[in-house]
Design an enzyme around this catalytic site. Structure first.
Site, PDB file in Angstrom:
ATOM      1  N   LYS A  53       0.814  -1.181   0.069  1.00  0.00           N
ATOM      2  CA  LYS A  53       0.004  -0.125   0.030  1.00  0.00           C
ATOM      3  C   LYS A  53       0.865   1.292  -0.045  1.00  0.00           C
ATOM      4  O   LYS A  53       1.664   1.457   0.958  1.00  0.00           O
ATOM      5  CB  LYS A  53      -0.991  -0.104   1.126  1.00  0.00           C
ATOM      6  CG  LYS A  53      -2.199   0.945   1.001  1.00  0.00           C
ATOM      7  CD  LYS A  53      -2.830   0.646   2.356  1.00  0.00           C
ATOM      8  CE  LYS A  53      -3.912   1.784   2.632  1.00  0.00           C
ATOM      9  NZ  LYS A  53      -4.796   1.630   3.671  1.00  0.00           N
ATOM     10  N   SER A  64      -7.926   9.614   6.331  1.00  0.00           N
ATOM     11  CA  SER A  64      -6.567  10.091   5.951  1.00  0.00           C
ATOM     12  C   SER A  64      -6.576  10.337   4.366  1.00  0.00           C
ATOM     13  O   SER A  64      -5.858  11.430   4.048  1.00  0.00           O
ATOM     14  CB  SER A  64      -5.582   9.313   6.214  1.00  0.00           C
ATOM     15  OG  SER A  64      -5.497   9.007   7.606  1.00  0.00           O
TER      16      SER A  64
END
Ligand code: PNS
Length: 172
Positions: free
Chosen positions: A50, A137
């Site tokens: 990721k 986020s």
């Protein structure tokens, strides 16, 4: 008869996540968690699959900076299985924030898979303040890149780090 002195073991929970970067929603969950647990171990995932904006060290530093006066908050990086990390760090409770129904399916799957991997580990879901229930986020980074204000959405230090990060990347 002598009185037995009982010192209860400290209640410790793990709060795992990407924290790329930490938001006011994460802070809210940590503060709520401290009403239940004596110590919270914030576990910052190192996931090479990721792509994150901030390095693991940067993500950890932002959390540590915010909770600098808190002896009851520890921040560590982890890779591999969360249940292994929790066990190796003497915690059998995992805290996760649940913002909206959209979070539910992923969280449900993850909690039950973690239970399958280790039946001793329990997941505890906590709801953030309503004003953070739309916050993530990912959205914070998007708003910042599009020039929007982040007041109340992230700790002040995080906004500063975002500014530095984007200044660097536009200079590069
Ligand atoms: O903030 P995030 O990205 O939603 O956090 C996800 C996280 C880090 C909690 C999750 O990806 C995780 O636990 N990763 C560790 C690897 C693992 O244990 N996988 C099996 C979980 S079912």
């Amino acid at each position: 008869m002598s009185e037995r002195i009982h010192t209860p073991a400290k209640k410790r929970a793990v709060y795992p996540g990407s924290f790329d970067p930490i938001t006011s929603g994460h802070v809210d969950i940590i503060q709520r968690g401290l009403k239940i647990f004596d110590e919270i171990l914030v576990a910052v995932v190192e996931n090479p699959k990721k792509k994150s904006l901030f390095t693991t060290k940067e993500r950890m530093n932002m959390i540590q900076d915010f909770f600098v006066d808190h002896k009851d908050i520890e921040v560590k990086a982890f890779d591999g299985l969360l249940v292994e990390f929790a066990k190796n760090n003497n915690a059998n409770i995992v805290i996760r924030g649940l913002r909206a129904i959209s979070d539910f399916e992923y969280e449900f799957q993850m909690a039950l898979m973690n239970r399958k991997l280790d039946s001793e580990i329990e997941t505890l879901f906590m709801m953030p303040n309503l004003s953070y229930s739309f916050l993530s986020s990912k959205l914070v980074k998007e708003i910042f890149m599009l020039g929007g204000g982040l007041k109340d959405l992230v700790p002040g230090q995080v906004e500063k780090k975002l500014r530095e990060k984007f200044k660097k990347s536009t200079q590069a």
